[in-house]
Structure formats: structure tokens, C-alpha cells
Design a protein around this motif. Structure first.
Motif, PDB file in Angstrom:
ATOM      1  N   ARG A   1      -0.194  -9.019   4.536  1.00 18.59           N
ATOM      2  CA  ARG A   1       1.457  -8.010   4.658  1.00 18.59           C
ATOM      3  C   ARG A   1       2.495  -8.291   3.862  1.00 18.59           C
ATOM      4  O   ARG A   1       3.429  -8.045   3.130  1.00 18.59           O
ATOM      5  CB  ARG A   1       1.390  -6.602   5.353  1.00 18.59           C
ATOM      6  CG  ARG A   1       2.000  -5.644   5.304  1.00 18.59           C
ATOM      7  CD  ARG A   1       2.152  -4.829   6.198  1.00 18.59           C
ATOM      8  NE  ARG A   1       0.446  -4.162   6.399  1.00 18.59           N
ATOM      9  CZ  ARG A   1       0.235  -3.175   5.437  1.00 18.59           C
ATOM     10  NH1 ARG A   1       1.026  -2.550   4.444  1.00 18.59           N
ATOM     11  NH2 ARG A   1      -1.262  -2.855   5.864  1.00 18.59           N
TER      12      ARG A   1
ATOM     13  N   ARG B   1       2.492  -8.559  -0.110  1.00 23.85           N
ATOM     14  CA  ARG B   1       1.801  -7.616  -0.873  1.00 23.85           C
ATOM     15  C   ARG B   1       2.821  -7.377  -2.195  1.00 23.85           C
ATOM     16  O   ARG B   1       3.745  -7.219  -2.273  1.00 23.85           O
ATOM     17  CB  ARG B   1       2.103  -6.214  -0.027  1.00 23.85           C
ATOM     18  CG  ARG B   1       1.321  -4.897  -0.703  1.00 23.85           C
ATOM     19  CD  ARG B   1       1.553  -3.611   0.342  1.00 23.85           C
ATOM     20  NE  ARG B   1       2.937  -3.404   0.071  1.00 23.85           N
ATOM     21  CZ  ARG B   1       3.257  -1.940   1.004  1.00 23.85           C
ATOM     22  NH1 ARG B   1       1.893  -1.590   1.462  1.00 23.85           N
ATOM     23  NH2 ARG B   1       4.477  -1.801   0.927  1.00 23.85           N
TER      24      ARG B   1
ATOM     25  N   THR C   1      -9.047  -0.523   0.065  1.00 20.29           N
ATOM     26  CA  THR C   1      -7.886  -0.429   0.450  1.00 20.29           C
ATOM     27  C   THR C   1      -6.306  -1.007  -0.065  1.00 20.29           C
ATOM     28  O   THR C   1      -5.451  -0.459   0.106  1.00 20.29           O
ATOM     29  CB  THR C   1      -8.225   0.091   2.483  1.00 20.29           C
ATOM     30  OG1 THR C   1      -8.910   1.323   2.329  1.00 20.29           O
ATOM     31  CG2 THR C   1      -6.937   0.596   2.924  1.00 20.29           C
ATOM     32  N   LEU C   2      -6.597  -2.407   0.153  1.00 18.65           N
ATOM     33  CA  LEU C   2      -5.847  -3.280   0.489  1.00 18.65           C
ATOM     34  C   LEU C   2      -4.690  -2.745  -1.257  1.00 18.65           C
ATOM     35  O   LEU C   2      -3.791  -2.470  -1.960  1.00 18.65           O
ATOM     36  CB  LEU C   2      -5.907  -4.721   0.568  1.00 18.65           C
ATOM     37  CG  LEU C   2      -6.124  -5.020   2.108  1.00 18.65           C
ATOM     38  CD1 LEU C   2      -6.474  -6.243   2.235  1.00 18.65           C
ATOM     39  CD2 LEU C   2      -5.093  -3.979   2.759  1.00 18.65           C
TER      40      LEU C   2
ATOM     41  N   GLN D   1      -5.390  -0.210  -3.413  1.00 20.69           N
ATOM     42  CA  GLN D   1      -4.781   1.035  -3.326  1.00 20.69           C
ATOM     43  C   GLN D   1      -2.791   0.927  -2.874  1.00 20.69           C
ATOM     44  O   GLN D   1      -2.242   1.722  -3.118  1.00 20.69           O
ATOM     45  CB  GLN D   1      -5.567   1.965  -2.298  1.00 20.69           C
ATOM     46  CG  GLN D   1      -7.220   2.381  -3.489  1.00 20.69           C
ATOM     47  CD  GLN D   1      -7.448   4.140  -2.682  1.00 20.69           C
ATOM     48  OE1 GLN D   1      -6.694   3.983  -2.198  1.00 20.69           O
ATOM     49  NE2 GLN D   1      -8.248   3.801  -3.081  1.00 20.69           N
ATOM     50  N   GLN D   2      -3.197   0.151  -1.466  1.00 15.92           N
ATOM     51  CA  GLN D   2      -1.451  -0.308  -1.254  1.00 15.92           C
ATOM     52  C   GLN D   2      -1.002  -1.655  -2.171  1.00 15.92           C
ATOM     53  O   GLN D   2       0.509  -1.238  -1.641  1.00 15.92           O
ATOM     54  CB  GLN D   2      -2.372  -0.690   0.146  1.00 15.92           C
ATOM     55  CG  GLN D   2      -2.595   0.315   0.990  1.00 15.92           C
ATOM     56  CD  GLN D   2      -2.876  -0.094   2.204  1.00 15.92           C
ATOM     57  OE1 GLN D   2      -2.465  -1.212   2.813  1.00 15.92           O
ATOM     58  NE2 GLN D   2      -3.454   1.123   3.320  1.00 15.92           N
TER      59      GLN D   2
END
Length: 411
Positions: free
Chosen positions: A177, A180, A228-229, A231-232
Motif C-alpha cells: 500500500r 500505491r 480491486t487493487l 480500482q484503488q
């Protein structure tokens, strides 16, 4: 005799002898111009390189076997090409250095006590069995001559992650994270999907019964996690060629990404900031090689065997070493490297002077030590080999859809 008659007879031009040509189809991992020039000088015949991306190379090798003589890629690419009957077996009696090839390729590990790793370890596809299939029961005939190989990991920015410490880094960093928006992946299904699988298992998001041969459900779970990652906003994109990966680092657009050994010497001002990892979970490994096209016979086949033997003679292995790769007959390479080069690349010593790459540019600075240490230490820590799984087609389609949604990081 009239003057015009005296000059009417001209000596015939000497007949032109057509120079022999060997056609090599492969990728830019081994199809280096420096290698080609050296082989031409040593062997006395011309060599034509056809360098393709991974998927195109494998496909054309399988479906278009008449337009190449030597196929150079990796053992994990071999099944499809062999299945379509594009290749012929190699007779190890004609390979002069066969007895000097290391056990990593011939037996699966550097010792009988070493874990071979999940996936397509070369030994599992090396030997041609009596029924024509590929397996690990030793036989006189082989499918591909084992040549260059390496263990891969990922690159990371020390400004974000700090130094690895004695335990090394973790594949979990590839999906961390903290990075990111600054994560890039390699766009190749038999490679990139395993990088993220190792990361997802290391950070505890997923577990795999056999990471080298995932089930459909496991592939779906991995792709759902990646979506999911995405989209984040975790990923900056993907890359195909090492040049693209290097450009991302030099532009300071990534904090962690899939990365291959030759790239670490091409990072400019970011060299020493963006570092090769030594993951505590182990490496993802690959093993390259060269195979004979099925159409070869007679003098053309002899020429191809000369080329295979040249690959193991030493000079090619020295060029591979200078970009971070290993060769199967290490001792044959040693005499073509300086003591300082051998010490750094193979023995894991601290560099006693600046070291140059194949193109003459400095790629290692005095005082550096190769991450992971010596050859035996590195290849004894293989977690997984590049692999074409049983569900490869399903995984490749899913991976390609995901990559398309990312776009290209180099744009």
C-alpha cells in the motif's frame, strides 16, 4: 589482330560462393548483437537474428518451423513448440560440453538436497522420452540445450522501503500500500502472473495449493484481487520490454515493479536508489536454451550443432554474465571473465573495480555486492520457475484482460 578483337575477350569473374547462413529465432534475452558478431567471427558463417516478443516468438516457433534453424527461448515456452512437432531432438553425444553442464538444468537443483521449486524447472522438460514426450528421466536425446539462466525478483525504491536488512525483502512489497499508484508489472502471462501470485501469498491475501499450477478458482481469486487493487489506483501500468521498465525508473514513476537483472545497470541517476531485491520467500527463476528446427539435416544440421557448441564454449557466457545472467557450464565461462568480474557475478564478492556491461558501459560500481550473493546461494533459493500451467490459456486470457485495463505504463 585488330584492336577491337584484342579487347573483345574478357576474363570471367570468379564464381561467387554463397556464404552459409544460420537463422536464429528468439528474444532479446539472448539475441544480442554483441553475441551475433562474436559467433560470426568464431564460426565462419553468417547468423541472422529474428528477435520477437515472448508470445510472438513462441507462437511462430510452433506454427512456422521452416523459417528458422535455431529456436532460442526458455524451457517454460517449450511444451507448445514441441507439441506441434516443430523441433527435433538434440543428440547429447554431439554436445562437447555436455558433461560440464551444471546439475541445476540436468538434475533440477544444484544438489540432491535442494528444493527444485514449483513450476517448469528445466529438468522436467529436458529429456526426450522413448515415446517422444518430454520428461526428467535422463536420456541421450534432449529437447533444448540449457544455456543462459537466472533468478529474478523485483526492484524497489530505497527512499520508500529502506534497506532490506539481513532477512531480505518480501514479495509482498510488490503489492504494498505504501507504493500505491507507483507499481508496474511485466506484461507476460507466464511471468507477470507469478510475480503477483508470490506477492499475494507473501502478504497473506491468498494461498495456493500449488503456485506453479493454479486452479481456475485460484486464478479467479488472484485476478479479483488485482482488479480491486486496480480500482484503488495501485498500478501505474505495465511494461513489455526492459527498456520500458528502465524508463519508468529513470523518470521516477515507480516505487516498486517487476524487474530483470540487466536493467539495474541502466538506471542512470537512479542506480543505487532503485535496487534489486533479495526476497526472503525465494526467487522466480527462468532457464533459457536453444533447440533445433525439425527441417535441419546434413551440413545444415552440422552448422546448427557448431552453433550450439559455440554457446557453451565460453565467450557467449561471459557476455551473459556481464548483464547479470549465468551460463550452464560456469567453469567454461570463467576463463573469459576477469577475476574481478568472476568474483562479483559468480562468487558474490564486493566489486574491486568498476565493471562494464556487454556494450562497454559501466554497470557495477566499485564497492557494490550482488544482491543475494554467490551463484550457489542464489539458485538454491528458487521458489518458482516461469511456467506454462495446465490452465495457461485461461490464465493468459484473464491476465491480458487485466493488463488491457491498466494501459501501458510507458505511455
Amino acid at each position: 589482330m585488330p584492336a577491337d578483337a584484342r579487347h573483345s575477350h574478357k576474363h570471367a569473374a570468379p564464381p561467387q560462393v554463397k556464404r552459409r547462413v544460420l537463422r536464429v529465432r528468439g528474444t532479446d534475452v539472448t539475441l544480442l548483437e554483441e553475441v551475433r558478431k562474436m559467433a560470426v567471427a568464431d564460426l565462419g558463417f553468417d547468423i541472422q537474428h529474428e528477435s520477437l516478443d515472448f508470445l510472438t516468438c513462441q507462437h511462430r516457433a510452433a506454427m512456422d518451423p521452416l523459417n528458422y534453424d535455431i529456436y532460442e527461448q526458455c524451457f517454460h515456452n517449450l511444451d507448445i513448440v514441441w507439441y506441434w512437432g516443430a523441433l527435433q531432438p538434440i543428440d547429447t553425444r554431439r554436445i562437447r560440453q555436455w558433461d560440464n553442464i551444471g546439475d541445476l538444468a540436468k538434475a533440477g537443483g544444484i544438489s540432491k538436497y535442494t528444493w527444485h521449486g514449483h513450476g517448469d524447472a528445466p529438468v522436467r522438460k529436458l529429456y526426450v522420452q522413448p515415446d517422444g514426450t518430454l520428461g526428467q528421466q535422463p536420456m541421450q536425446m534432449i529437447s533444448m540445450l540449457p544455456t543462459a539462466h537466472n533468478v529474478d525478483s523485483f526492484g524497489f525504491d530505497r527512499r520508500l522501503f529502506g534497506d532490506e536488512g539481513p532477512e531480505g525483502s518480501s514479495w509482498a512489497w510488490l503489492l504494498d500500500r505504501r507504493a500505491r499508484g507507483r507499481i508496474a508489472l511485466v506484461d507476460e502471462p507466464a511471468i507477470g502472473i507469478f510475480d503477483v501470485a508470490l506477492a499475494a501469498e507473501a502478504n497473506g491475501d491468498l494461498t495456493f495449493q500449488d503456485i506453479g499450477n493454479m486452479t481456475v478458482d485460484e486464478i479467479d481469486s488472484l485476478m479479483a484481487l488485482l482488479e480491486t487493487l486496480r480500482q484503488q489506483g495501485f498500478f501505474v501500468g505495465s511494461w513489455v520490454s526492459p527498456d520500458q521498465a528502465e524508463a519508468l525508473v529513470r523518470a521516477d514513476r515507480v516505487s516498486v515493479q517487476s524487474m530483470w537483472s540487466p536493467s539495474y545497470g541502466n538506471l542512470g541517476a537512479m542506480q543505487g536508489v532503485f535496487c534489486e531485491s533479495f526476497p526472503r520467500e525465494g526467487y522466480r527463476a527462468w532457464h533459457g536454451g536453444a533447440s533445433l528446427a525439425r527441417h535441419l539435416s546434413g551440413s545444415q544440421l552440422d552448422m546448427a550443432y557448431d552453433y550450439l557448441n559455440w554457446w557453451l564454449a565460453g565467450p557467449a557466457g561471459a557476455l551473459m554474465a556481464r548483464q547479470g545472467h549465468y551460463m550452464t557450464n560456469a567453469e567454461g565461462v570463467r576463463e573469459y571473465l576477469s577475476p574481478e568480474e568472476w568474483g562479483y557475478w559468480y562468487d558474490g564478492d564486493i566489486a574491486r573495480c568498476d565493471l562494464k556491461g556487454p556494450d562497454g558501459r559501466i554497470v557495477v560500481r566499485t564497492g557494490q555486492r550482488r544482491p543475494g550473493g554467490a551463484y550457489r546461494e542464489r539458485v538454491s533459493r528458487i521458489a518458482l520457475w516461469n511456467t506454462v500451467m495446465d490452465e495457461y490459456n485461461y490464465a493468459a486470457r484473464a491476465w491480458n484482460r487485466f493488463i488491457a485495463s491498466l494501459g501501458t505504463a510507458s505511455q
